[in-house]
Scaffold this motif. Structure first.
Motif, mmCIF file in Angstrom:
data_model
loop_
_atom_site.group_PDB
_atom_site.id
_atom_site.type_symbol
_atom_site.label_atom_id
_atom_site.label_comp_id
_atom_site.label_asym_id
_atom_site.label_seq_id
_atom_site.Cartn_x
_atom_site.Cartn_y
_atom_site.Cartn_z
ATOM 1 N N ASP A 158 -18.596 67.417 -7.854
ATOM 2 C CA ASP A 158 -17.286 67.010 -8.362
ATOM 3 C C ASP A 158 -16.413 68.240 -8.634
ATOM 4 N N SER A 159 -15.203 67.986 -9.103
ATOM 5 C CA SER A 159 -14.200 69.044 -9.255
ATOM 6 C C SER A 159 -14.507 69.949 -10.442
ATOM 7 N N PRO A 160 -14.016 71.183 -10.427
ATOM 8 C CA PRO A 160 -14.125 72.057 -11.603
ATOM 9 C C PRO A 160 -13.497 71.429 -12.846
ATOM 10 N N ALA A 161 -12.473 70.608 -12.648
ATOM 11 C CA ALA A 161 -11.826 69.958 -13.794
ATOM 12 C C ALA A 161 -12.794 69.014 -14.506
ATOM 13 N N LYS A 162 -13.623 68.288 -13.739
ATOM 14 C CA LYS A 162 -14.600 67.382 -14.346
ATOM 15 C C LYS A 162 -15.608 68.175 -15.182
ATOM 16 N N VAL A 163 -16.041 69.303 -14.655
ATOM 17 C CA VAL A 163 -16.989 70.145 -15.384
ATOM 18 C C VAL A 163 -16.327 70.682 -16.653
ATOM 19 N N ALA A 164 -15.074 71.109 -16.541
ATOM 20 C CA ALA A 164 -14.355 71.634 -17.701
ATOM 21 C C ALA A 164 -14.207 70.574 -18.791
ATOM 22 N N GLN A 165 -13.986 69.320 -18.397
ATOM 23 C CA GLN A 165 -13.865 68.235 -19.367
ATOM 24 C C GLN A 165 -15.143 68.073 -20.186
ATOM 25 N N ILE A 166 -16.286 68.251 -19.525
ATOM 26 C CA ILE A 166 -17.567 68.168 -20.226
ATOM 27 C C ILE A 166 -17.655 69.256 -21.288
ATOM 28 N N GLY A 167 -17.252 70.463 -20.927
ATOM 29 C CA GLY A 167 -17.238 71.550 -21.898
ATOM 30 C C GLY A 167 -16.294 71.301 -23.051
ATOM 31 N N ASP A 168 -15.128 70.738 -22.769
ATOM 32 C CA ASP A 168 -14.145 70.449 -23.813
ATOM 33 C C ASP A 168 -14.697 69.429 -24.818
ATOM 34 N N MET A 170 -17.889 68.851 -25.572
ATOM 35 C CA MET A 170 -18.932 69.480 -26.390
ATOM 36 C C MET A 170 -18.325 70.435 -27.410
ATOM 37 N N ALA A 171 -17.309 71.171 -27.013
ATOM 38 C CA ALA A 171 -16.654 72.106 -27.930
ATOM 39 C C ALA A 171 -16.039 71.370 -29.119
ATOM 40 N N ALA A 172 -15.417 70.225 -28.850
ATOM 41 C CA ALA A 172 -14.774 69.457 -29.917
ATOM 42 C C ALA A 172 -15.802 68.911 -30.900
ATOM 43 N N MET A 173 -16.929 68.430 -30.374
ATOM 44 C CA MET A 173 -17.965 67.903 -31.262
ATOM 45 C C MET A 173 -18.575 69.008 -32.121
ATOM 46 N N ARG A 174 -18.849 70.153 -31.499
ATOM 47 C CA ARG A 174 -19.452 71.250 -32.260
ATOM 48 C C ARG A 174 -18.510 71.724 -33.367
ATOM 49 N N GLU A 175 -17.228 71.791 -33.068
ATOM 50 C CA GLU A 175 -16.263 72.199 -34.081
ATOM 51 C C GLU A 175 -16.207 71.184 -35.216
ATOM 52 N N ALA A 176 -16.358 69.898 -34.883
ATOM 53 C CA ALA A 176 -16.242 68.838 -35.894
ATOM 54 C C ALA A 176 -17.419 68.802 -36.857
ATOM 55 N N LEU A 203 -22.073 74.201 -20.998
ATOM 56 C CA LEU A 203 -22.521 73.642 -22.275
ATOM 57 C C LEU A 203 -23.276 74.656 -23.130
ATOM 58 N N GLU A 204 -23.859 75.650 -22.513
ATOM 59 C CA GLU A 204 -24.770 76.561 -23.199
ATOM 60 C C GLU A 204 -24.169 77.240 -24.437
ATOM 61 N N PRO A 205 -22.911 77.661 -24.417
ATOM 62 C CA PRO A 205 -22.365 78.335 -25.615
ATOM 63 C C PRO A 205 -22.354 77.453 -26.869
ATOM 64 N N TYR A 206 -22.458 76.140 -26.703
ATOM 65 C CA TYR A 206 -22.359 75.225 -27.840
ATOM 66 C C TYR A 206 -23.729 74.750 -28.328
#
Length: 385
Positions: A158-168, A170-176, A203-206
């Motif tokens: 799939d597109s890089p955008a789909k992968v980026a959405q997954i990271g976004d 996870m980042a939001a949940m970790r921040e919350a 995902l690894e940074p989170y």
């Protein structure tokens, strides 16, 4: 000691998508099990009817003998339907035996190794903000661990955008919720191996608690390379049905957490053996359980007995539960005493729960015909759900 001869076999298809089994003995002691393949309840029910002739007249004391007879007595063996039917029967036999002897099942397996079991709460949401709010609510409710499916429709690559959405997300949940809360990430077998590394990397940074079914079980040959690529613990097993299915990935050092399902992987008898096998490879156990109260109770009996049990899935409040939730068929709606993300040691005999049979029979009169959705990509091709 009573003989515990099985005299009656009954099945109940109940909302939201479950199949319950009741075994009755000549002495009047009953046992409950949960044999079901989600979306194939009627198929498993038919399998139980084929097995029934071997069950009537059999002693509930001879659990291992029954398991071996059904597994080895047919030329063709294993697979989701047969193993799920056998799983529910096995749960019910253990329930009967525990009740007859007046002890919880874990006592018959060697006793408890812990006083309580941590569970995780499912969360849902389509956007980073929705997932963050859902995770925060679960934490506010007392959970110390959550899990979600973090992607939906995925192309083969799939597109890089789909992968980026997954990271976004996870980042939001970790921040919350911060770093103290465990966040399990379920890919649900939707990702193919060509893009699995990119998803693990983003995902690894989170610091996810684990990556579940990063690839489909039929592609487990890819797990070793993926396992070696990332520091995130790798989890799989909900679509694996016996110790023989788990043997290869354990030998390959391709997994960190196994997730056999007590309603699919041969019941208490087999999952205990799978857990012991995993312990020998220093691999943790986290039983899969997006199902009902009987399957959950059976999983807890294993959790309380097995030293490598890490965390337990629960369907409480899961999005599949439309029409009934985890405790709705219990006489005591607080039967599991869920507190602060844990279940305390169950003390009642057998599986440790009391089923409200009147409510079960009422629900079975309506039944259900739950099927998982069929997903298609924009070009019309079928994709993994």
């Amino acid at each position: 000691m009573p003989d515990l001869t099985i005299t009656k076999v009954e099945t109940f298809k109940v909302a939201p998508r479950w199949l319950f089994l009741k075994l009755t003995t000549a002495e009047g002691i009953v046992g409950w099990g949960e044999p079901v393949v989600e979306g194939r309840a009627a198929t498993v029910e038919a399998c139980i009817r084929e097995i029934e002739e071997h069950l009537i007249g059999h002693s509930a004391h001879k659990i291992e003998d029954f398991w071996q007879m059904i597994y080895r007595g047919g030329f063709y063996r294993g697979g989701p339907v047969l193993m799920s039917a056998l799983s529910g029967i096995d749960q019910a036999l253990w329930d009967i035996k525990g009740k007859a002897l007046g002890v919880p099942v874990y006592q018959l397996l060697g006793g408890a190794v812990r006083d309580k079991m941590r569970i995780y709460g499912w969360i849902g949401g389509a956007t980073p903000d929705e997932l963050a709010r859902a995770a925060k609510k679960r934490v506010d409710d007392g959970f110390t661990a959550v899990k979600m499916t973090i992607c939906d429709h995925m192309e083969w690559i799939d597109s890089p955008a789909k992968v980026a959405q997954i990271g976004d997300k996870m980042a939001a949940m970790r921040e919350a919720v911060g770093d103290e809360v465990l966040i399990g990430v379920d890919l649900h077998g939707r990702v193919h191996k060509g893009q699995a590394r990119a998803i693990a990397r983003i995902l690894e940074p989170y610091n996810p608690f684990f990556l579940e079914e990063l690839v489909l079980a039929e592609n487990n040959d890819a797990l070793k390379a993926l396992h070696d690529f990332t520091s995130i613990p790798m989890a799989t097993g909900e679509r694996m049905y016996s110790r023989w299915d788990f043997k290869r990935i354990l030998e390959q050092d391709a997994v960190d957490i196994i997730q056999p399902d007590l309603s699919h992987a041969g019941g208490i008898t087999e999952v205990k053996k799978i857990a012991t096998l995993a312990e020998a490879y220093d691999v943790a156990l986290a039983p899969h359980c997006p199902l009902g109260p009987i399957s959950f109770a059976a999983a807890l009996q294993i959790d309380f007995n097995c030293i490598n049990a890490l965390i337990q899935e629960s369907s409480l409040g899961i999005h599949y539960n439309v029409g009934a939730d985890l405790t709705d068929y219990l006489i005591d709606p607080d039967g599991f005493q869920l507190r602060d993300g844990h279940v305390p040691l169950l003390t009642k005999p057998g599986l440790g729960i009391e089923i409200d049979e009147e409510k079960v029979r009422e629900a079975a009169a309506a039944g259900h015909n739950w099927k998982n959705p069929i997903w298609r990509n924009p070009d019309g091709s079928v994709t993994e759900w």
